[in-house]
Design an enzyme around this catalytic site. Structure first.
Site: not given
Length: 204
Positions: A58, A74-76, A111
């Protein structure tokens, strides 16, 4: 090495209102740009690896469009027994998620990637970190889970519960080194990254 004199534009690579609200707490000017990437996990990919790969992807996608900027990605990924739990999308799937998680511990991998477009050395371009949050859900009956979903409709949230809202009533315990990671943007990790990138807080 990063030129100390540059004042980069800060961009949040996200369309999430939750992440935008969290970043606004830092009182730094920033823009938001939605990245358009394939978020499908790779075959055999560990949950934390998925989160880290997507956070970086991203940030990198938006950094290509805005050279010289500092870009936050960010990623979850939520997991139960090592299995990924995605965004439910509708009421029936959300109820099934909550039923499966009740009385149990779910691990949220949040993250973070800070991409510095000013970096002269490629090794300095990306700072990445995975922040884990351990959430134990209360063992509640179906009627309460159903009522919660009809009130808050958290169908865009992995795990089907908004901890920053009424969803906190579903949770028995939260363990993490970074309190905002569960909402989607770990601010303690992010402020450390921004400081290393030369961002000044408090105007001094």
């Amino acid at each position: 090495m990063i030129p100390s004199s540059s004042a980069p534009r800060l961009i949040l690579a996200s369309s999430s209102s939750y992440r935008r609200e969290l970043l606004a707490r830092l009182h730094l000017p920033f823009a938001t740009v939605a990245p358009h990437i394939d978020e499908t996990p790779l075959v055999g990919e560990a949950p934390e690896s998925t989160a880290l790969r997507l956070a970086r992807a991203k940030a990198e996608a938006i950094a290509r469009l805005h050279p010289g900027a500092l870009v936050i990605g960010s990623d979850q990924v939520a997991t139960l027994d090592g299995e990924q739990i995605g965004k439910p999308g509708d009421h029936a799937r959300a109820l099934a998620q909550l039923q499966k998680m009740r009385g149990r511990e779910v691990v949220f991998h949040t993250a973070l990637c800070l991409w510095d477009g000013r970096a002269l050395d490629p090794a300095d371009t990306a700072q990445v970190e995975n922040v884990q949050v351990f959430v134990r859900f209360r063992d509640l009956p179906d009627a309460e889970l159903d009522a919660y979903l009809r009130i808050e409709q958290p169908y865009d949230c992995a795990g089907s519960a908004k901890n920053e809202g009424l969803g906190i009533a579903l949770i028995e315990r939260i363990d993490s080194s970074d309190p905002t990671a569960l909402t989607g943007l770990p601010l303690i990790a992010l402020t450390s990254m921004l400081r290393r990138a030369g961002v000044v807080f408090f105007g001094i």
